[in-house]
Design an enzyme around this catalytic site. Structure first.
Site, PDB file in Angstrom:
ATOM      1  N   ASP A   1     155.884  30.192  63.736  1.00 28.61           N
ATOM      2  CA  ASP A   1     155.447  28.773  63.123  1.00 28.61           C
ATOM      3  C   ASP A   1     153.772  28.881  63.639  1.00 28.61           C
ATOM      4  OD1 ASP A   1     154.781  27.377  61.451  1.00 28.61           O
ATOM      5  OD2 ASP A   1     157.125  26.456  61.463  1.00 28.61           O
ATOM      6  N   GLY A   2     153.551  27.898  62.922  1.00 29.78           N
ATOM      7  CA  GLY A   2     151.984  27.674  63.294  1.00 29.78           C
ATOM      8  C   GLY A   2     152.423  26.030  63.755  1.00 29.78           C
ATOM      9  N   ALA A   3     150.492  25.374  63.433  1.00 25.45           N
ATOM     10  CA  ALA A   3     150.609  23.954  64.893  1.00 25.45           C
ATOM     11  C   ALA A   3     149.463  22.939  64.421  1.00 25.45           C
ATOM     12  CB  ALA A   3     151.446  23.599  66.052  1.00 25.45           C
ATOM     13  N   ASP A   4     149.049  22.436  64.396  1.00 32.57           N
ATOM     14  CA  ASP A   4     148.264  22.023  63.750  1.00 32.57           C
ATOM     15  C   ASP A   4     147.153  21.153  65.312  1.00 32.57           C
ATOM     16  OD1 ASP A   4     147.924  21.477  60.872  1.00 32.57           O
ATOM     17  OD2 ASP A   4     149.448  20.426  61.561  1.00 32.57           O
TER      18      ASP A   4
ATOM     19  N   LEU B   1     150.585  19.094  58.629  1.00 27.99           N
ATOM     20  CA  LEU B   1     149.201  19.264  57.544  1.00 27.99           C
ATOM     21  C   LEU B   1     149.397  20.444  56.123  1.00 27.99           C
ATOM     22  CD1 LEU B   1     145.895  19.179  59.946  1.00 27.99           C
ATOM     23  CD2 LEU B   1     147.768  17.090  58.591  1.00 27.99           C
TER      24      LEU B   1
ATOM     25  N   GLU C   1     160.528  22.840  58.819  1.00 23.13           N
ATOM     26  CA  GLU C   1     160.234  22.760  59.719  1.00 23.13           C
ATOM     27  C   GLU C   1     160.950  23.131  60.828  1.00 23.13           C
ATOM     28  OE1 GLU C   1     155.785  24.299  58.767  1.00 23.13           O
ATOM     29  OE2 GLU C   1     155.728  22.728  59.865  1.00 23.13           O
TER      30      GLU C   1
ATOM     31  N   LYS D   1     142.542  24.456  68.004  1.00 24.91           N
ATOM     32  CA  LYS D   1     143.771  23.325  67.744  1.00 24.91           C
ATOM     33  C   LYS D   1     144.170  22.935  68.644  1.00 24.91           C
ATOM     34  CE  LYS D   1     144.908  24.604  63.356  1.00 24.91           C
ATOM     35  NZ  LYS D   1     146.421  25.499  62.668  1.00 24.91           N
TER      36      LYS D   1
HETATM   37  C1  A5P Z   1     152.970  23.443  57.898  1.00 27.79           C
HETATM   38  O1  A5P Z   1     153.686  21.786  57.559  1.00 27.79           O
HETATM   39  C2  A5P Z   1     152.473  23.009  59.120  1.00 27.79           C
HETATM   40  O2  A5P Z   1     153.297  22.535  60.387  1.00 27.79           O
HETATM   41  C3  A5P Z   1     151.901  24.315  59.980  1.00 27.79           C
HETATM   42  O3  A5P Z   1     152.723  25.123  60.665  1.00 27.79           O
HETATM   43  C4  A5P Z   1     150.348  23.713  60.184  1.00 27.79           C
HETATM   44  O4  A5P Z   1     150.216  22.879  59.732  1.00 27.79           O
HETATM   45  C5  A5P Z   1     149.818  24.979  60.853  1.00 27.79           C
HETATM   46  O5  A5P Z   1     149.129  25.666  59.354  1.00 27.79           O
HETATM   47  P1  A5P Z   1     148.284  26.260  60.059  1.00 27.79           P
HETATM   48  O6  A5P Z   1     148.528  27.782  60.284  1.00 27.79           O
HETATM   49  O7  A5P Z   1     147.730  26.593  58.842  1.00 27.79           O
HETATM   50  O8  A5P Z   1     146.857  25.997  60.100  1.00 27.79           O
END
Ligand code: A5P
Length: 251
Positions: free
Chosen positions: A92-95, A107, A114, A132
């Site tokens: 996954d990603g993160a902010d 975000l 998730e 980040k």
């Molecule tokens: C989705 O709900 C989020 O938790 C995303 O994993 C987080 O916002 C990161 O998104 P990007 O990879 O688009 O920056």
């Protein structure tokens, strides 16, 4: 929500692409994988899809409709959460990523799913660009909080009482509230100052979760096993919980 195809951190950003390609080295044949939501997760779905189309066998659980659609288009077989037991890993990603790998997520609007998919996975691997990495969570932006609409008025007051500045997220038209795939509102909560350390993060998470009507928060604490940081020159670093750095103290 961020456009998944454009701008820094997009699924086409070289750093994000490099992190996604590196994450593929963690995937074994037959793996059962949780697929996050957002631009970094989309980059990973694209990488995984290209391997699947070459005959690499995996199955996956998406965390949002957008990810499900992208994974189907990429040819990745989708399964239901719980089919066959725990997942091998979620990517996954993160902010924001704190020095101890605590995270702000959500975000992109999919934080509840998730968290559920990550909780059903043996490992959580996060992909980010280096922008980040923060010294204290809340440094770059708000902490999202998902709230049941009936409880919104009350929850907003309680969030303010915690010294947060909650703003109800709107949909792209700007005229209606953004509704999550669970039918809820999201409050993006600005912090007066970034969180100083892991204890402050845990205290805030507990206080927010204790509010009636709150479903979940974007503070994801003690869950990420590894963070793959991609840089624009295509290099990557893998951060692990064991190698974590101090937070704001002593800066
Ligand atoms: C989705 O709900 C989020 O938790 C995303 O994993 C987080 O916002 C990161 O998104 P990007 O990879 O688009 O920056």
């Amino acid at each position: 929500m961020s456009d998944p195809e454009l701008g820094p951190g997009s699924s086409n950003d070289p750093g994000v692409r490099a992190a996604a390609a590196h994450a593929m080295t963690l995937i074994r044949e037959g793996a059962r994988i949780g697929l996050g939501t957002g631009r970094a997760a989309s980059a990973f779905v694209d990488e995984l899809g290209s391997r699947v189309r070459d005959g690499f066998p995996v199955s996956a659980v998406p965390t949002s409709q957008a990810t499900a659609d992208r994974a189907r288009q990429a040819g990745i077989p989708l399964i239901q959460l719980g089919d066959g037991g725990f997942l091998d890993l979620t990517v996954d990603g993160a902010d924001e990523v704190a020095p101890n790998l605590d995270l702000v997520k959500g975000l992109g609007g999919a934080l509840v799913r998730e968290r559920i998919v990550a909780a059903a996975s043996a490992r959580l691997v996060i992909l980010v660009g280096e922008e980040k990495l923060v010294h204290g969570l809340g440094e770059l932006g708000p902490v999202p909080v998902e709230v049941i609409p009936l409880g919104a008025w009350l929850a907003e007051r309680e969030l303010q009482a915690l010294q947060l500045v909650p703003t109800r997220r709107m949909d792209p038209s700007g005229s209606r509230p953004f509704i999550t795939e669970n039918g809820n509102f999201t409050y993006d909560c600005a912090l007066p100052t970034p969180l100083r350390d892991a204890v402050a993060a845990l205290d805030l998470e507990r206080a927010i979760r204790a509010i009636v009507g709150v479903v979940d928060t974007g503070l994801v604490l003690g869950k990420a096993d590894a963070v793959i940081v991609g840089r624009s020159d295509g290099s990557v670093d893998t951060l692990t919980r064991a190698g974590s750095r101090p937070w704001l103290q002593g800066q």
